[in-house]
Design an enzyme around this catalytic site. Structure first.
Site, PDB file in Angstrom:
ATOM      1  N   TYR A  73      72.407  20.519  25.594  1.00 52.04           N
ATOM      2  CA  TYR A  73      72.706  21.765  26.316  1.00 52.04           C
ATOM      3  C   TYR A  73      72.208  22.979  25.531  1.00 52.04           C
ATOM      4  O   TYR A  73      71.589  23.873  26.097  1.00 52.04           O
ATOM      5  CB  TYR A  73      74.216  21.889  26.562  1.00 52.04           C
ATOM      6  N   GLU A 118      80.513  21.783  32.203  1.00 52.50           N
ATOM      7  CA  GLU A 118      81.731  21.610  31.414  1.00 52.50           C
ATOM      8  C   GLU A 118      81.619  20.317  30.633  1.00 52.50           C
ATOM      9  O   GLU A 118      81.211  19.302  31.186  1.00 52.50           O
ATOM     10  CB  GLU A 118      82.912  21.510  32.376  1.00 52.50           C
TER      11      GLU A 118
HETATM   12  C1  LIG Z   1      73.553  13.297  26.784  1.00 56.35           C
HETATM   13  C2  LIG Z   1      72.512  12.281  27.247  1.00 56.35           C
HETATM   14  C3  LIG Z   1      72.294  12.444  28.762  1.00 56.35           C
HETATM   15  C4  LIG Z   1      71.183  12.567  26.529  1.00 56.35           C
HETATM   16  O1  LIG Z   1      70.180  11.688  27.026  1.00 56.35           O
HETATM   17  P1  LIG Z   1      68.841  11.331  26.180  1.00 56.35           P
HETATM   18  O2  LIG Z   1      67.853  10.750  27.114  1.00 56.35           O
HETATM   19  O3  LIG Z   1      69.182  10.564  24.959  1.00 56.35           O
HETATM   20  O4  LIG Z   1      68.372  12.807  25.770  1.00 56.35           O
HETATM   21  P2  LIG Z   1      67.088  13.195  24.928  1.00 56.35           P
HETATM   22  O5  LIG Z   1      66.363  11.998  24.431  1.00 56.35           O
HETATM   23  O6  LIG Z   1      66.311  14.159  25.779  1.00 56.35           O
HETATM   24  O7  LIG Z   1      67.772  13.972  23.704  1.00 56.35           O
HETATM   25  C5  LIG Z   1      68.342  15.258  23.913  1.00 56.35           C
HETATM   26  C6  LIG Z   1      68.921  15.861  22.656  1.00 56.35           C
HETATM   27  O8  LIG Z   1      70.280  15.493  22.489  1.00 56.35           O
HETATM   28  C7  LIG Z   1      70.475  14.744  21.295  1.00 56.35           C
HETATM   29  N1  LIG Z   1      71.410  13.677  21.654  1.00 56.35           N
HETATM   30  C8  LIG Z   1      71.573  13.151  22.861  1.00 56.35           C
HETATM   31  N2  LIG Z   1      72.538  12.217  22.855  1.00 56.35           N
HETATM   32  C9  LIG Z   1      72.982  12.162  21.602  1.00 56.35           C
HETATM   33  C10 LIG Z   1      73.954  11.377  20.978  1.00 56.35           C
HETATM   34  N3  LIG Z   1      74.675  10.457  21.647  1.00 56.35           N
HETATM   35  N4  LIG Z   1      74.177  11.564  19.677  1.00 56.35           N
HETATM   36  C11 LIG Z   1      73.462  12.498  19.010  1.00 56.35           C
HETATM   37  N5  LIG Z   1      72.517  13.262  19.559  1.00 56.35           N
HETATM   38  C12 LIG Z   1      72.267  13.088  20.841  1.00 56.35           C
HETATM   39  C13 LIG Z   1      69.090  14.257  20.942  1.00 56.35           C
HETATM   40  O9  LIG Z   1      68.950  14.060  19.563  1.00 56.35           O
HETATM   41  C14 LIG Z   1      68.233  15.408  21.400  1.00 56.35           C
HETATM   42  O10 LIG Z   1      68.290  16.509  20.504  1.00 56.35           O
HETATM   43  P3  LIG Z   1      66.981  17.376  20.257  1.00 56.35           P
HETATM   44  O11 LIG Z   1      66.610  17.945  21.601  1.00 56.35           O
HETATM   45  O12 LIG Z   1      67.452  18.416  19.296  1.00 56.35           O
HETATM   46  O13 LIG Z   1      65.965  16.430  19.723  1.00 56.35           O
HETATM   47  C15 LIG Z   1      72.934  10.834  26.905  1.00 56.35           C
HETATM   48  O14 LIG Z   1      73.245  10.753  25.522  1.00 56.35           O
HETATM   49  C16 LIG Z   1      74.110  10.314  27.705  1.00 56.35           C
HETATM   50  O15 LIG Z   1      73.957   9.791  28.811  1.00 56.35           O
HETATM   51  N6  LIG Z   1      75.347  10.427  27.161  1.00 56.35           N
HETATM   52  C17 LIG Z   1      76.528   9.865  27.799  1.00 56.35           C
HETATM   53  C18 LIG Z   1      76.895  10.607  29.054  1.00 56.35           C
HETATM   54  C19 LIG Z   1      77.401  11.989  28.750  1.00 56.35           C
HETATM   55  O16 LIG Z   1      78.266  12.176  27.905  1.00 56.35           O
HETATM   56  N7  LIG Z   1      76.874  12.998  29.487  1.00 56.35           N
HETATM   57  C20 LIG Z   1      77.253  14.386  29.283  1.00 56.35           C
HETATM   58  C21 LIG Z   1      78.504  14.750  30.003  1.00 56.35           C
HETATM   59  S1  LIG Z   1      78.326  14.691  31.779  1.00 56.35           S
END
Ligand SMILES: CC(C)(COP(=O)(O)OP(=O)(O)OC[C@H]1O[C@@H](n2cnc3c(N)ncnc32)[C@H](O)[C@@H]1OP(=O)(O)O)[C@@H](O)C(=O)NCCC(=O)NCCS
Length: 152
Positions: free
Chosen positions: A119, A108
């Site tokens: 996702y 979610e």
């Molecule tokens: C979501 C999250 C875990 C991704 O971690 P990450 O190590 O940067 O992930 P990746 O480097 O593997 O990137 C994954 C993909 O998401 C995109 N992405 C991740 N975070 C992003 C952001 N803040 N803004 C834009 N794009 C984002 C990347 O561009 C990438 O896309 P691609 O696969 O098409 O290239 C991280 O941004 C995070 O911790 N966010 C805050 C916590 C959160 O909201 N978690 C989800 C709800 S529980």
């Protein structure tokens, strides 16, 4: 020395913007992990299982119920983002769930969270919406969007 809950909390506190009220506190994390079928994965800067909890820059928490599992949280510390750690955690989560006989995953997400890119990249599709579900942040309320995918 740091334990695994310390490692999760260190990433949690860095990763979630308080504006949205998505982060869990330490009590919520340790209570959840005391329940059966609730699990976590830690990742170091290469996405692998860290040798020491201090090396963790990301984590997942999930809860299995029979052949379904919900990804409760996934987070990567801001200074380690954009280098595939989130993707590595997601792959490990899906593989571990599959090994345990899970055949459907759920999660979610706050509507508008850029994590949807992660996702969708890993095969999740939106399947439902709960209106105004996230209410505890300073902004919002925001809808929750439910995503799901099968594991073959
Ligand atoms: C979501 C999250 C875990 C991704 O971690 P990450 O190590 O940067 O992930 P990746 O480097 O593997 O990137 C994954 C993909 O998401 C995109 N992405 C991740 N975070 C992003 C952001 N803040 N803004 C834009 N794009 C984002 C990347 O561009 C990438 O896309 P691609 O696969 O098409 O290239 C991280 O941004 C995070 O911790 N966010 C805050 C916590 C959160 O909201 N978690 C989800 C709800 S529980």
């Amino acid at each position: 020395m740091m334990d695994h809950v310390d490692a999760i909390m260190q990433v949690m506190e860095a990763a979630f913007d308080p504006a949205y009220g998505e982060a869990w506190n330490r009590r919520q994390v340790s209570d959840a992990l005391a329940m059966p079928h609730t699990r976590y994965l830690l990742a170091n800067a290469k996405g692998a299982n860290p040798a020491l909890p201090e090396d963790a820059v990301g984590f997942t928490m999930s809860r299995q119920a029979a052949d379904e599992e919900e990804l409760l949280l996934i987070a990567v510390a801001p200074n380690a983002r954009g280098r595939g750690v989130g993707a590595a955690l997601m792959r490990r989560f899906i593989a571990c769930a599959g090994e345990r006989g899970v055949n459907r995953l759920f999660l979610e997400m706050r509507d508008g969270n850029p994590a949807y890119a992660l996702y969708e990249h890993h095969g999740f599709l939106p399947v439902g919406r709960r209106r105004d579900y996230y209410r505890s942040g300073s902004e919002g309320p925001f809808d929750a969007v439910t995503f799901s995918r099968a594991i073959d």
